[in-house]
Each structure stands twice: as C-alpha cells, then as structure tokens.
Design a protein around this motif. Structure first.
Motif, PDB file in Angstrom:
ATOM      1  N   GLY B  83       0.848  -1.189   0.000  1.00 36.45           N
ATOM      2  CA  GLY B  83       0.000   0.000   0.000  1.00 36.45           C
ATOM      3  C   GLY B  83       0.879   1.232   0.000  1.00 36.45           C
ATOM      4  N   PHE B  84       0.698   2.109  -0.987  1.00 33.56           N
ATOM      5  CA  PHE B  84       1.624   3.228  -1.165  1.00 33.56           C
ATOM      6  C   PHE B  84       1.273   4.411  -0.270  1.00 33.56           C
ATOM      7  CE2 PHE B  84       4.192   2.558  -5.162  1.00 33.56           C
ATOM      8  CZ  PHE B  84       3.873   1.217  -5.294  1.00 33.56           C
ATOM      9  N   GLU B 155      -6.645   2.589  -2.391  1.00 38.30           N
ATOM     10  CA  GLU B 155      -5.607   1.573  -2.164  1.00 38.30           C
ATOM     11  C   GLU B 155      -6.215   0.348  -1.471  1.00 38.30           C
ATOM     12  OE1 GLU B 155      -2.899   2.731  -4.152  1.00 38.30           O
ATOM     13  OE2 GLU B 155      -1.630   1.947  -2.564  1.00 38.30           O
ATOM     14  N   GLN B 158      -8.278  -1.692  -3.756  1.00 32.52           N
ATOM     15  CA  GLN B 158      -7.384  -2.538  -4.563  1.00 32.52           C
ATOM     16  C   GLN B 158      -6.938  -3.761  -3.773  1.00 32.52           C
ATOM     17  OE1 GLN B 158      -4.161  -0.444  -6.627  1.00 32.52           O
ATOM     18  NE2 GLN B 158      -5.218   1.471  -6.279  1.00 32.52           N
TER      19      GLN B 158
END
Lengths: 246, 246
Positions: B83-84, B155, B158
């Motif tokens: 996770g960015f 995120e 996703q």
C-alpha cells in the motif's frame, strides 16, 4: 513540392530527418488532392502498417468556408513512413489531425504538416503522439501559417513523443508564422520517457513490465484518436503495435 | 510467513536499512513506528522491489521462497501487497481496466483462470462498498483528481480485490480524516484479519492502531528495529515520544 520535383536532400527543411535512401524508391510522390466543399464535412483514416516497404504520401487538402476535415493517421508499419499534409482553411473552416507514430527497429516515421489559415475564424487542432523503441526515428514538422486578415484564427498543436530506448530519436519542430492580429495559436511539445514511479506502481499490483508499459502507452496514444469515427479500430491496431514495441 | 534477516539496503548508495530483522507469522498484525528518516518507507519499497532500492546484505523469505529474487509483479502474484504512501496517478487508464488486468495477471501467474468482466465487476463493487467508495470513482483514471483520503481508500479497495496474503501498508493512515480513518481501519480488518494472512502497518501515529489492533509494535530507528513490544508500546510512544522510549 510536387511530384515532378527532383529528389530532395536533407538540406531541405522538410526532409531534414528523412531516410533519403528509402525515399528514392518511392519518389516522386504524387500529390493527392482533397477538396472539402463549403459547409461539408469529411473524415479520413490513414493506416500505414505495410511491412518492410517505404511509404510516402502527400495530401493537399482544401477545406472551404464552413467545412470540416477530420484526419487520423496511424503510422506504424513501413521501414520508412512519411505523411505530408498541406491544409488550406477557408473562413470558419475546421481541420483536425490526430496522429500516432509507433516505431521500432531502425524505422523512420515522419509527419509533416503545413496548415494555412487563409481566412478568418478557422480552427485547427493537431495532436501527434509518437512512441519509439530501439533505434527508430520519429519526426513531426508542423508549420502553421496565419495569413494577413485571418483574424479569429484558433490553432493548436500538441506534440508529444515517448522514447522507450535511449537509442531512439524524436524530432519535433513546431513553427508558427502569423500575419494577423487577433489570433490564438497554442503549441506544446514534449519528449520524455515513461514515468518510472507509475511503472513500479502498476507492477506492484501484478502487471508484468510489458503489460505496465503497454497500459501507460495506450493512454498516451489514445488522445490522438479520441472522438474519431473509427476510434475503436484505430486504437486496437495501435495497441497491437504497442504490444510489439514493449 | 515473512522472515527478514539482517536486511541492509541503500538508496543512491546511501545506507538506509542497517541490519533489520523481523518475523511475521500468519494471523499476525505488526506495526512499525519510527521517526522521520528512520527507513520505514525504504523498508516497504525494498520489500516491494522498487528499482533504486538496493539490497546489499541480508535475506527476506516469503512462504519459504527468496522474496528478493522475484520481480515486483512476481511478488504481487506470490501474495504481497504494497500500500503506497503516495499512490501514483496514471492519466488515461481507468481503475477498472487496471485492476482487472492486474488481478488476471496475478491469476495467470498462479495458473488460475481469469476473471470474466462480470465476475470482476461484482468483486470490485463488493470491495468498493466495503470501503464506502462510489463505484463510479473506479471508472475514473487511476488516482487522478482524487483527494489524499480518496487515494488511500482506493488503495484499500485494490487490496480487497487483489486479496493478498501479506499486506505492507506504508502510512495508509496519513491524509485521512477521522471518519475515513475508521472506514479504512475496518476495511483492513475485514480484508486482512484472517488466520492465513498477515499485515505490516508502517505508521507515524498511534491512531490507526485504535482500529487495527497490532499484535506487535516495533520501533524502527536508524535502519534497525530498536525495540519491540505489544500494543502498549504504541501508546507509550504517543505519550513520551521516540527519543524517550527508543
């Protein structure tokens, strides 16, 4: 520039980046005249994907008062692919060019345009997207001439090239020649590489490097075909070619 | 599930991780806290395989396999999700297209059949609802025009769709307001709090840990884990600061 002219040399601006050897095989290039009569609209898609050959075309388009011409070009195939377009725009005429050049190997692809706003209130929109791999060369030479009295001219050029290898070459030369006062001429030009942060983001979600590149290039090229009558067919062909290049 | 042993990593030749060791077992949630510059994000990127983050010593095994030998997309297919902290914008590519391609790329890598369009959309709708995100947002280009909080929620959508076994979440709580923090925390629990999964939360603050209860809290300073404890350690850090505790 007509079909009976002697073979050009690289000293001529419009052929500075050409593959003259390849051009020899197809010279002289016949001029294809297209007339879009007053208040009519015409669309044309040109797809050059012909294997090893050299292809050179020269379109001379007259877009009369209130008429519209929408030209889309997908230039991928030949070893040498040159498409020259001269467009003459009458009062309130409209000219759209959406072009993608997708080259690899030692291909030389070029688009050369000269758009003349001869009368007031004409609109021209040019979008050219070039993707180059290996040792390919891609060129866009675009001249916009706004003649005396052509007030209300609205001209736009958007030219972007993406280099997939450091050995590829992109040339872009936008040129404006303006002899009227009340005109809007915008041109933007950029040569770059795929965004590394974006590529990593896509790969971190599971896309292979080739899939990640193709997805980003698809978006890059899509702008050239947006709104075209044959948008889906052109995009599919472009995607297939991008799949080869990545 | 994940064994990190004596990990050393450099960024632009500068040593950032200096002998980090950590073991995550299935069913566990670990939090890594630490001051700015301690190497928290570097740990996430190094585990994700980002180019430019070079491992100079040590090992990382994921389910018994050498994680560091895998390409980023292979790590994703093996079940790792990163996770960015700053999710990347990809203009021209919709979330739906990107995530379907990513999910199917992972499935293909694992030898599973691809999801059909309908199956994927049902899954995406389900996970969007879990994170209270409007499905229409997933039809937009990836992260483009999203607020900081929306990007973080996306995120987690996703993550829900890709259904990883190990999630490394780099400051997923930054940029979230109080309500969004709760939604994201509950989303992490719903997706990842299972006996066969593990989570590594990288965070500055204790507040996310109110919703996602960690089994272990580690303090990272100067590229190493300098202290490990239970949830109470996070509270102590919040009260007394890193300098006093570590």
């Amino acid at each position: 520039m007509n079909g009976l002219a002697p073979l050009p040399t690289r000293k001529q601006e419009d052929f500075r980046y050409s593959d003259i050897d390849a051009l020899t095989g197809v010279w002289p290039v016949p001029v294809e005249d297209i007339l879009v009569p007053t208040s009519q609209s015409t669309t044309l898609s040109i797809v050059e994907d012909g294997g090893e050959r050299a292809v050179a075309r020269h379109l001379s388009v007259v877009v009369e008062d209130g008429a519209a011409f929408d030209l889309r070009v997908l230039n991928t195939g030949p070893a040498f692919g040159r498409i020259a377009v001269d467009a003459w725009l009458g009062r309130g005429a409209s000219f759209t060019l959406g072009a993608a050049q997708l080259g690899g190997g030692t291909q030389t692809l070029e688009i050369v345009t000269e758009v003349t706003h001869a009368q007031p209130d004409a609109v021209s929109r040019q979008i050219v997207r070039t993707v180059l791999a290996d040792r390919a060369t891609g060129t866009y030479l675009g001249r916009i001439a706004v003649e005396r009295g052509a007030d209300g001219t609205d001209a736009e050029q958007s030219v972007r090239a993406m280099l997939l290898s450091r050995t590829a070459t992109a040339n872009a030369r936008p040129e404006l020649e303006i002899f009227a006062d009340d005109v809007k001429c915008a041109h933007g030009c950029a040569v770059g590489e795929l965004d590394a942060a974006g590529l990593f983001y896509l790969q971190a979600r599971g896309l292979t490097p080739a899939q990640a590149k193709r997805l980003m290039l698809q978006a890059f090229v899509a702008e050239a075909f947006a709104g075209a009558p044959e948008e889906a067919a052109l995009t599919d062909k472009a995607l297939a070619r991008l799949g080869d290049l990545v | 599930m994940l064994q990190i042993h004596n990990l050393h990593a450099t960024v632009a030749d500068k040593p950032i991780l200096k002998g980090l060791s950590l073991t995550l077992n299935a069913g566990e949630v670990h939090a890594i806290m630490g001051p700015n510059g301690a190497g928290k994000s570097t740990l996430g990127y190094t585990l994700g395989g980002r180019p430019g983050y070079e491992v100079t010593d040590g090992s990382v095994t994921f389910d018994g396999a050498d994680l560091l030998a895998l390409e980023p997309h292979e790590r994703a297919a093996a079940g790792l999700f990163l996770g960015f902290q700053y999710p990347v914008e990809i203009p021209g590519v919709s979330f739906v297209q990107f995530l379907r391609e990513a999910a199917n790329a992972q499935r293909q890598h694992r030898g599973e059949p691809p999801l059909s369009g309908g199956e994927f959309l049902r899954l995406a709708k389900d996970k969007a609802a879990l994170l209270r995100m409007d499905m229409d947002m997933l039809k937009r280009p990836v992260n483009v025009g999203f607020s900081g909080g929306e990007k973080k929620r996306a995120e987690m959508v996703q993550m829900g769709i890709l259904d990883p076994r190990l999630a490394i979440l780099d400051e997923t709580d930054s940029g979230l307001d109080i309500d969004a923090l709760r939604v994201v925390g509950e989303g992490i629990n719903a997706i990842m709090r299972r006996a066969d999964k593990a989570v590594l939360l990288i965070t500055h603050y204790q507040r996310l840990l109110d919703y996602v209860k960690p089994d272990f809290v580690h303090v990272l300073a100067d590229g190493r884990i300098v202290k490990t404890g239970g949830p109470e350690l996070a509270l102590q850090l919040e009260e007394q600061g890193y300098e006093a505790v570590a």
